[in-house]
Design a protein around this motif. Structure first.
Motif, PDB file in Angstrom:
ATOM      1  N   SER A 186       0.830  -1.211   0.000  1.00 31.49           N
ATOM      2  CA  SER A 186       0.000   0.000   0.000  1.00 31.49           C
ATOM      3  C   SER A 186       0.860   1.255   0.000  1.00 31.49           C
ATOM      4  N   ALA A 187       2.044   1.166   0.623  1.00 32.59           N
ATOM      5  CA  ALA A 187       2.943   2.316   0.613  1.00 32.59           C
ATOM      6  C   ALA A 187       3.533   2.520  -0.772  1.00 32.59           C
ATOM      7  N   LEU A 188       3.796   1.445  -1.475  1.00 29.48           N
ATOM      8  CA  LEU A 188       4.380   1.543  -2.815  1.00 29.48           C
ATOM      9  C   LEU A 188       3.335   1.869  -3.875  1.00 29.48           C
ATOM     10  N   GLN A 189       2.097   1.463  -3.628  1.00 26.70           N
ATOM     11  CA  GLN A 189       1.018   1.694  -4.610  1.00 26.70           C
ATOM     12  C   GLN A 189      -0.264   2.028  -3.841  1.00 26.70           C
ATOM     13  N   PRO A 190      -0.611   3.298  -3.735  1.00 27.02           N
ATOM     14  CA  PRO A 190      -1.829   3.691  -3.023  1.00 27.02           C
ATOM     15  C   PRO A 190      -3.069   3.010  -3.602  1.00 27.02           C
ATOM     16  N   THR A 191      -4.087   2.863  -2.769  1.00 26.21           N
ATOM     17  CA  THR A 191      -5.299   2.139  -3.175  1.00 26.21           C
ATOM     18  C   THR A 191      -5.915   2.710  -4.441  1.00 26.21           C
ATOM     19  N   GLU A 192      -5.938   4.051  -4.573  1.00 27.21           N
ATOM     20  CA  GLU A 192      -6.577   4.667  -5.746  1.00 27.21           C
ATOM     21  C   GLU A 192      -5.871   4.324  -7.049  1.00 27.21           C
ATOM     22  N   ASN A 193      -4.632   3.875  -6.967  1.00 28.75           N
ATOM     23  CA  ASN A 193      -3.886   3.519  -8.174  1.00 28.75           C
ATOM     24  C   ASN A 193      -3.897   2.009  -8.454  1.00 28.75           C
ATOM     25  N   MET A 194      -4.563   1.257  -7.581  1.00 34.46           N
ATOM     26  CA  MET A 194      -4.621  -0.190  -7.767  1.00 34.46           C
ATOM     27  C   MET A 194      -5.691  -0.570  -8.780  1.00 34.46           C
ATOM     28  N   GLY A 195      -5.477  -1.685  -9.442  1.00 38.32           N
ATOM     29  CA  GLY A 195      -6.489  -2.232 -10.324  1.00 38.32           C
ATOM     30  C   GLY A 195      -7.384  -3.201  -9.554  1.00 38.32           C
ATOM     31  N   THR A 196      -8.407  -3.700 -10.227  1.00 41.60           N
ATOM     32  CA  THR A 196      -9.324  -4.625  -9.552  1.00 41.60           C
ATOM     33  C   THR A 196      -8.633  -5.933  -9.158  1.00 41.60           C
ATOM     34  N   ARG A 197      -7.644  -6.352  -9.956  1.00 41.80           N
ATOM     35  CA  ARG A 197      -6.916  -7.577  -9.616  1.00 41.80           C
ATOM     36  C   ARG A 197      -6.143  -7.383  -8.317  1.00 41.80           C
ATOM     37  N   ASP A 198      -5.515  -6.219  -8.166  1.00 39.58           N
ATOM     38  CA  ASP A 198      -4.787  -5.920  -6.928  1.00 39.58           C
ATOM     39  C   ASP A 198      -5.745  -5.904  -5.742  1.00 39.58           C
ATOM     40  N   ALA A 199      -6.889  -5.259  -5.930  1.00 39.79           N
ATOM     41  CA  ALA A 199      -7.872  -5.177  -4.850  1.00 39.79           C
ATOM     42  C   ALA A 199      -8.379  -6.572  -4.467  1.00 39.79           C
ATOM     43  N   GLU A 200      -8.540  -7.430  -5.451  1.00 40.34           N
ATOM     44  CA  GLU A 200      -9.008  -8.789  -5.177  1.00 40.34           C
ATOM     45  C   GLU A 200      -7.995  -9.546  -4.313  1.00 40.34           C
ATOM     46  N   ILE A 201      -6.690  -9.348  -4.578  1.00 36.76           N
ATOM     47  CA  ILE A 201      -5.656 -10.021  -3.780  1.00 36.76           C
ATOM     48  C   ILE A 201      -5.718  -9.544  -2.337  1.00 36.76           C
ATOM     49  N   VAL A 202      -5.897  -8.223  -2.152  1.00 40.51           N
ATOM     50  CA  VAL A 202      -5.958  -7.674  -0.797  1.00 40.51           C
ATOM     51  C   VAL A 202      -7.155  -8.234  -0.045  1.00 40.51           C
ATOM     52  N   ILE A 203      -8.320  -8.243  -0.688  1.00 39.44           N
ATOM     53  CA  ILE A 203      -9.535  -8.739  -0.040  1.00 39.44           C
ATOM     54  C   ILE A 203      -9.413 -10.225   0.280  1.00 39.44           C
ATOM     55  N   ASP A 204      -8.866 -11.012  -0.652  1.00 42.61           N
ATOM     56  CA  ASP A 204      -8.696 -12.448  -0.425  1.00 42.61           C
ATOM     57  C   ASP A 204      -7.699 -12.703   0.710  1.00 42.61           C
ATOM     58  N   THR A 205      -6.667 -11.855   0.797  1.00 39.70           N
ATOM     59  CA  THR A 205      -5.695 -11.996   1.885  1.00 39.70           C
ATOM     60  C   THR A 205      -6.356 -11.768   3.235  1.00 39.70           C
ATOM     61  N   PHE A 206      -7.144 -10.700   3.347  1.00 41.06           N
ATOM     62  CA  PHE A 206      -7.884 -10.446   4.591  1.00 41.06           C
ATOM     63  C   PHE A 206      -8.812 -11.612   4.927  1.00 41.06           C
ATOM     64  N   LYS A 207      -9.453 -12.155   3.918  1.00 42.00           N
ATOM     65  CA  LYS A 207     -10.386 -13.255   4.119  1.00 42.00           C
ATOM     66  C   LYS A 207      -9.667 -14.469   4.715  1.00 42.00           C
ATOM     67  N   LYS A 208      -8.529 -14.822   4.155  1.00 39.57           N
ATOM     68  CA  LYS A 208      -7.790 -15.995   4.643  1.00 39.57           C
ATOM     69  C   LYS A 208      -7.225 -15.768   6.047  1.00 39.57           C
TER      70      LYS A 208
END
Length: 242
Positions: A186-208
């Motif tokens: 998140s420090a290297l790539q702010p959320t607003e600059n992420m694509g949907t694939r990046d967001a999916e990885i973050v959400i799946d990580t939280f889920k696990k």
């Protein structure tokens, strides 16, 4: 009377003289004893030489040439390197016996003990499943000093999988590392600059990591910042609520 005594004395003297002639004074001298000992030693030496010659003949019959010894050694090494099984026990015993008997003085073959059942955890076939999973997943990890946010997102995903599927004793450690990788990404790539694939990885990580609340908060933030398609939002909500 005197003549009779004299005659007996004379007869006794004759018998003693004859006895002395039959057995000379030096019949049991030290010299005779020494020669007797030498003769016995000679007989013993002859017997020993004959015995050794027979033994050498047996060794010669059992001796193998260099090519045969190398073949036996190579077969023993081949069996031990591939992992000897209980079925190989008799074969290894026969090979080592042949090597010991026929290849004296050559290199020593190191034997590997054959056990009835595997016990060493260092062997993949008996290693605990969670340990094997951890070994394989860790091969995916990128260096921690990588400047690519994508690599850190990937590390976060890997650590969350380790926390979920690895050994229970390491769960907290992997969870901490996963969250750390997310923070670096998140420090290297702010959320607003992420694509949907990046967001999916973050959400799946939280889920696990059993952090559904944080996953939902991140999804709400993504909706506001990048305005993803409705089907993506529905898909992520399904993942969070499963």
């Amino acid at each position: 009377m005197k003549k009779s005594v004299a005659k007996k004395s004379s007869n006794k003297t004759v018998r003693v003289a004859k006895s002395a002639q039959a057995c000379p004074i030096n019949c049991c001298s030290v010299g005779h004893k020494v020669w007797s000992a030498v003769a016995l030693a000679g007989l013993f030496a002859c017997g020993l030489i004959l015995g050794l010659s027979y033994r050498d003949d047996g060794a010669a019959r059992n001796a193998l040439n260099a090519q045969q010894c190398d073949a036996i050694a190579n077969e023993i090494v081949s069996i031990t390197q591939r992992g000897a099984t209980p079925d190989d026990a008799k074969t290894l015993q026969d090979l080592n016996t042949a090597y010991s008997n026929g290849c004296a003085g050559r290199l020593v073959v190191i034997e590997r003990e054959v056990v009835a059942s595997p016990v060493a955890e260092s062997q993949p076939e008996v290693m605990a499943t969670c340990v094997r999973i951890e070994q394989l997943l860790k091969q995916r990890l990128f260096p921690e000093d990588s400047a690519s946010y994508v690599n850190h997102l990937s590390n976060a995903d890997t650590y969350s999988t380790l926390a979920d599927r690895g050994c229970a004793d390491n769960t907290d450690m992997y969870k901490t590392l996963a969250l750390r990788e997310l923070e670096i990404a998140s420090a290297l790539q702010p959320t607003e600059n992420m694509g949907t694939r990046d967001a999916e990885i973050v959400i799946d990580t939280f889920k696990k990591l059993d952090m559904q609340h944080e996953a939902q908060e991140f999804l709400d933030k993504v909706e506001q910042l990048i305005d993803p398609a409705t089907d993506f939002i529905l898909k992520m909500e399904q993942i969070i609520n499963e």
